[in-house]
Motif scaffolding. Sequence first.
Motif, PDB file in Angstrom:
ATOM      1  N   ASP A 104      50.683  10.334  11.355  1.00  0.00           N
ATOM      2  CA  ASP A 104      51.526  10.368  12.547  1.00  0.00           C
ATOM      3  C   ASP A 104      51.987   8.965  12.932  1.00  0.00           C
ATOM      4  OD1 ASP A 104      51.111  13.116  12.708  1.00  0.00           O
ATOM      5  OD2 ASP A 104      49.431  12.900  14.102  1.00  0.00           O
ATOM      6  N   VAL A 105      51.079   8.028  12.874  1.00  0.00           N
ATOM      7  CA  VAL A 105      51.410   6.640  13.221  1.00  0.00           C
ATOM      8  C   VAL A 105      52.393   6.074  12.209  1.00  0.00           C
ATOM      9  CG1 VAL A 105      50.477   4.322  13.576  1.00  0.00           C
ATOM     10  CG2 VAL A 105      49.175   6.312  14.336  1.00  0.00           C
ATOM     11  N   TYR A 139      42.740  -1.412  14.040  1.00  0.00           N
ATOM     12  CA  TYR A 139      41.416  -1.202  14.606  1.00  0.00           C
ATOM     13  C   TYR A 139      40.937   0.253  14.605  1.00  0.00           C
ATOM     14  CZ  TYR A 139      41.874  -6.031  15.984  1.00  0.00           C
ATOM     15  OH  TYR A 139      42.033  -7.385  15.959  1.00  0.00           O
ATOM     16  N   LYS A 140      41.835   1.203  14.544  1.00  0.00           N
ATOM     17  CA  LYS A 140      41.389   2.604  14.486  1.00  0.00           C
ATOM     18  C   LYS A 140      41.276   3.065  13.029  1.00  0.00           C
ATOM     19  CE  LYS A 140      42.470   7.303  16.015  1.00  0.00           C
ATOM     20  NZ  LYS A 140      41.282   7.700  16.734  1.00  0.00           N
ATOM     21  N   PHE A 141      42.259   2.681  12.203  1.00  0.00           N
ATOM     22  CA  PHE A 141      42.271   3.137  10.820  1.00  0.00           C
ATOM     23  C   PHE A 141      41.867   2.050   9.826  1.00  0.00           C
ATOM     24  CE2 PHE A 141      45.427   5.902  12.989  1.00  0.00           C
ATOM     25  CZ  PHE A 141      44.727   7.083  12.866  1.00  0.00           C
ATOM     26  N   TYR A 142      41.541   0.858  10.326  1.00  0.00           N
ATOM     27  CA  TYR A 142      41.024  -0.251   9.523  1.00  0.00           C
ATOM     28  C   TYR A 142      41.952  -0.664   8.370  1.00  0.00           C
ATOM     29  CZ  TYR A 142      36.927   0.954  12.172  1.00  0.00           C
ATOM     30  OH  TYR A 142      36.063   1.228  13.202  1.00  0.00           O
ATOM     31  N   TRP A 143      43.253  -0.687   8.642  1.00  0.00           N
ATOM     32  CA  TRP A 143      44.196  -1.195   7.655  1.00  0.00           C
ATOM     33  C   TRP A 143      44.039  -2.706   7.569  1.00  0.00           C
ATOM     34  CZ3 TRP A 143      49.754   0.792   6.869  1.00  0.00           C
ATOM     35  CH2 TRP A 143      49.747   2.174   6.665  1.00  0.00           C
ATOM     36  N   THR A 144      44.365  -3.255   6.418  1.00  0.00           N
ATOM     37  CA  THR A 144      44.382  -4.711   6.296  1.00  0.00           C
ATOM     38  C   THR A 144      45.691  -5.237   6.850  1.00  0.00           C
ATOM     39  OG1 THR A 144      45.401  -4.692   4.100  1.00  0.00           O
ATOM     40  CG2 THR A 144      42.964  -4.625   4.205  1.00  0.00           C
ATOM     41  N   GLU A 145      45.732  -6.516   7.127  1.00  0.00           N
ATOM     42  CA  GLU A 145      46.958  -7.125   7.637  1.00  0.00           C
ATOM     43  C   GLU A 145      48.068  -7.066   6.589  1.00  0.00           C
ATOM     44  OE1 GLU A 145      45.930 -11.006   9.056  1.00  0.00           O
ATOM     45  OE2 GLU A 145      44.744 -10.197  10.704  1.00  0.00           O
ATOM     46  N   TYR A 166      44.242   7.151  21.982  1.00  0.00           N
ATOM     47  CA  TYR A 166      43.809   5.835  21.524  1.00  0.00           C
ATOM     48  C   TYR A 166      43.653   4.893  22.702  1.00  0.00           C
ATOM     49  CZ  TYR A 166      43.456   1.414  19.183  1.00  0.00           C
ATOM     50  OH  TYR A 166      43.012   0.194  18.776  1.00  0.00           O
ATOM     51  N   ILE A 167      42.473   4.320  22.831  1.00  0.00           N
ATOM     52  CA  ILE A 167      42.208   3.339  23.876  1.00  0.00           C
ATOM     53  C   ILE A 167      41.773   2.064  23.181  1.00  0.00           C
ATOM     54  CG2 ILE A 167      40.763   2.760  25.850  1.00  0.00           C
ATOM     55  CD1 ILE A 167      40.398   5.816  26.213  1.00  0.00           C
ATOM     56  N   ARG A 200      31.655  -1.010  15.979  1.00  0.00           N
ATOM     57  CA  ARG A 200      32.736  -1.499  15.133  1.00  0.00           C
ATOM     58  C   ARG A 200      32.199  -2.095  13.842  1.00  0.00           C
ATOM     59  NH1 ARG A 200      37.984  -0.114  16.453  1.00  0.00           N
ATOM     60  NH2 ARG A 200      38.251  -0.272  18.660  1.00  0.00           N
ATOM     61  N   LYS A 201      32.976  -1.973  12.784  1.00  0.00           N
ATOM     62  CA  LYS A 201      32.589  -2.544  11.497  1.00  0.00           C
ATOM     63  C   LYS A 201      32.718  -4.055  11.501  1.00  0.00           C
ATOM     64  CE  LYS A 201      34.065   1.380   8.679  1.00  0.00           C
ATOM     65  NZ  LYS A 201      35.038   1.833   7.698  1.00  0.00           N
TER      66      LYS A 201
END
Length: 153
Positions: free
Chosen positions: A11-12, A42-48, A92-93, A101-102
């Motif tokens: 969705d994002v 921060y929610k899906f932990y994608w890299t930059e 999402y907050i 958090r990881k």
Amino acid sequence: MKETKDFIEKDVIDYASNILSQKNRKRKYVDPRNFLINILRYKFYWTEEQISLLFKMHRTSVTHCKDNAYHLQNDISYINNTIDVREKFPSYITDFNNKNRKEKDDFVRKRSVTMQLNKQEFDKLSHYKNTIRISTMGGAARVFIFSNINKII
């Protein structure tokens, strides 16, 4: 009270690709894009690097804007510019204090302190740094300050 719907990564991505894919520096486009970057990071932990490819921007720009959703969450213009995207992704907050958090270090903000030392003071700090086997002068100063601050406070 609004019913909160959960959303998925697709969705994002779809929203980002269809709505915010154009390059623009206007705040009405930048703020929602930064909000989505925050979600992906921060929610899906994608890299930059992954985020920069999606938004067709440089990775260093992602580094700069990934935390704007947190830092600007009380800013009136930011709130107005992100109404649509916050309605689209209401569950999402931004939470930088979550203990589960990881990558806890990504959420800790450090503040710098600048000091001016004369040669004698610098040499003493350098000797202290070598004695306690710390690699940087700033690290040695931090260790010294916080090992002695409890005696004062």
